[in-house]
Scaffold this motif. Structure first.
Motif, PDB file in Angstrom:
ATOM      1  N   TRP A   1      -1.744 -14.577 -30.590  1.00  0.00           N
ATOM      2  CA  TRP A   1      -0.524 -15.232 -31.060  1.00  0.00           C
ATOM      3  C   TRP A   1       0.717 -14.542 -30.497  1.00  0.00           C
ATOM      4  CZ3 TRP A   1       0.562 -19.681 -33.409  1.00  0.00           C
ATOM      5  CH2 TRP A   1       1.846 -19.841 -33.951  1.00  0.00           C
TER       6      TRP A   1
ATOM      7  N   ASN B   1      -1.737 -20.186 -28.874  1.00  0.00           N
ATOM      8  CA  ASN B   1      -1.988 -20.764 -30.190  1.00  0.00           C
ATOM      9  C   ASN B   1      -3.497 -20.872 -30.402  1.00  0.00           C
ATOM     10  OD1 ASN B   1      -2.193 -22.388 -32.506  1.00  0.00           O
ATOM     11  ND2 ASN B   1      -0.269 -23.431 -32.025  1.00  0.00           N
TER      12      ASN B   1
ATOM     13  N   GLU C   1      -5.164 -22.647 -32.300  1.00  0.00           N
ATOM     14  CA  GLU C   1      -5.582 -24.033 -32.529  1.00  0.00           C
ATOM     15  C   GLU C   1      -5.628 -24.851 -31.245  1.00  0.00           C
ATOM     16  OE1 GLU C   1      -3.763 -24.561 -37.062  1.00  0.00           O
ATOM     17  OE2 GLU C   1      -2.874 -25.597 -35.357  1.00  0.00           O
ATOM     18  N   ARG C   2      -5.180 -24.288 -30.158  1.00  0.00           N
ATOM     19  CA  ARG C   2      -5.123 -25.022 -28.903  1.00  0.00           C
ATOM     20  C   ARG C   2      -6.528 -25.371 -28.414  1.00  0.00           C
ATOM     21  NH1 ARG C   2      -2.979 -22.417 -23.211  1.00  0.00           N
ATOM     22  NH2 ARG C   2      -3.601 -24.151 -21.859  1.00  0.00           N
ATOM     23  N   ASN C   3      -6.684 -26.570 -27.858  1.00  0.00           N
ATOM     24  CA  ASN C   3      -7.962 -27.003 -27.302  1.00  0.00           C
ATOM     25  C   ASN C   3      -7.826 -27.223 -25.801  1.00  0.00           C
ATOM     26  OD1 ASN C   3      -6.776 -29.651 -27.014  1.00  0.00           O
ATOM     27  ND2 ASN C   3      -7.181 -29.946 -29.207  1.00  0.00           N
TER      28      ASN C   3
ATOM     29  N   SER D   1      -5.008 -29.541 -24.535  1.00  0.00           N
ATOM     30  CA  SER D   1      -3.617 -29.184 -24.792  1.00  0.00           C
ATOM     31  C   SER D   1      -2.949 -28.747 -23.490  1.00  0.00           C
ATOM     32  CB  SER D   1      -3.542 -28.055 -25.817  1.00  0.00           C
ATOM     33  OG  SER D   1      -4.135 -28.442 -27.041  1.00  0.00           O
TER      34      SER D   1
ATOM     35  N   ASN E   1       3.118 -27.674 -31.103  1.00  0.00           N
ATOM     36  CA  ASN E   1       1.977 -28.109 -31.909  1.00  0.00           C
ATOM     37  C   ASN E   1       0.870 -28.635 -30.999  1.00  0.00           C
ATOM     38  OD1 ASN E   1       0.160 -29.236 -33.730  1.00  0.00           O
ATOM     39  ND2 ASN E   1       1.768 -30.050 -35.065  1.00  0.00           N
TER      40      ASN E   1
ATOM     41  N   ASN F   1      -1.769 -30.158 -31.651  1.00  0.00           N
ATOM     42  CA  ASN F   1      -2.373 -31.398 -32.125  1.00  0.00           C
ATOM     43  C   ASN F   1      -1.505 -32.624 -31.865  1.00  0.00           C
ATOM     44  OD1 ASN F   1      -4.610 -29.978 -33.218  1.00  0.00           O
ATOM     45  ND2 ASN F   1      -3.381 -29.461 -35.035  1.00  0.00           N
TER      46      ASN F   1
END
Length: 285
Positions: free
Chosen positions: A68, A73, A75-77, A80, A214, A216
């Protein structure tokens, strides 16, 4: 004549102390609650997954924290966009030269860090010169407006309304409408969007809210670039407002603390007027 400088210093320090006390009152309890919730979630995780010990969990949390801090991030895939595509890089360049520095993204390579130093070394003065010229343009419009309202036939009410229109227009363009866009695109509340707007344009830039981060959400390519352009013009407008506010505050302090004692002057004038005129003596030559 009383100097207002010591009073300004005391007022400045008092303002900082007041802010510290209020922030402590508002935020410390929330921080403690968040910490307790985090510890509770870690305990629940260890109870549900007994194959993981506390040390392994702490190490994983440390890995997440380091990622971080480097701008990654968790949560990044794979779908992204990169943190360093052209749009994000353009936005980052803008945060460097404007000295906003959100802190959520920074160069991780030595070459990138060295380039960032020299880029800011020349970019910050260039940005200041640009904002100065932009501010002069806005100030010229304000002076033109003042001259128009000062023409004969324009009473004080019209003057006040004209200045109010100028300030209201800037407020709507840079502080009121943008949070609506950010709320729609980012999913923030209006209050969060307004907070981001002011913190950005004032170059405070905490980095707790940053547009286009973000993983998502799907952002259009020009979204962050247009945001960077909005930031530049918003910086110039808000800097003008801050300068006007600082000048008004200085004038108020000078008026309050440097104001001559009119009662003494009036008394002296009255005394001179009451004294009879002295006869003139002619000296022969």
């Amino acid at each position: 004549r009383i100097s207002w400088t010591p009073l300004l210093v005391l007022g400045y320090l008092f303002y900082l102390l007041l802010g510290a006390m209020v922030f402590q009152l508002l935020e410390k309890q929330a921080e403690t609650h968040s910490w307790d919730q985090f510890q509770l979630e870690k305990l629940k995780f260890l109870q549900n997954y007994t194959c993981v010990d506390r040390q392994a969990l702490e190490q994983f949390v440390q890995v997440l924290m380091e990622a971080w801090e480097k701008g990654v991030n968790p949560e990044r895939n794979s779908t992204s966009p990169s943190n360093w595509d052209f749009s994000n890089s353009f936005f980052f360049a803008g945060t460097v030269v404007t000295t906003i520095g959100y802190g959520n993204r920074s160069p991780s390579t030595v070459a990138g860090q060295v380039f960032c130093v020299f880029y800011a070394l020349f970019g910050v003065p260039l940005n200041l010169a640009f904002l100065n010229q932009l501010g002069k343009g806005l100030n010229a419009r304000l002076i033109t407006l003042e001259r128009w309202v000062q023409k004969p036939g324009h009473d004080q009410v019209v003057q006040t309304l004209a200045v109010a229109v100028f300030l209201t227009t800037g407020t709507l363009l840079f502080l009121v409408f943008p949070p609506l866009v950010f709320s729609y695109v980012e999913g923030w509340s209006y209050g969060e969007g307004f907070y981001f707007t002011f913190i950005t344009l004032s170059t405070i830039g905490f980095g707790d809210y940053v547009v286009g981060t973000n993983p998502n959400k799907h952002y259009i390519p020009l979204y962050r670039s247009l945001t960077a352009i909005w930031i530049v013009f918003g910086l110039a407008w808000l800097a003008l407002v801050f300068n006007v506010g600082a000048e008004l505050m200085e004038k108020f302090l000078q008026l309050k603390w440097h104001k001559p004692d009119l009662s003494l002057a009036e008394g002296a004038t009255t005394k001179l007027e009451d004294e009879p005129e002295q006869p003139r003596v002619h000296i022969p030559t």
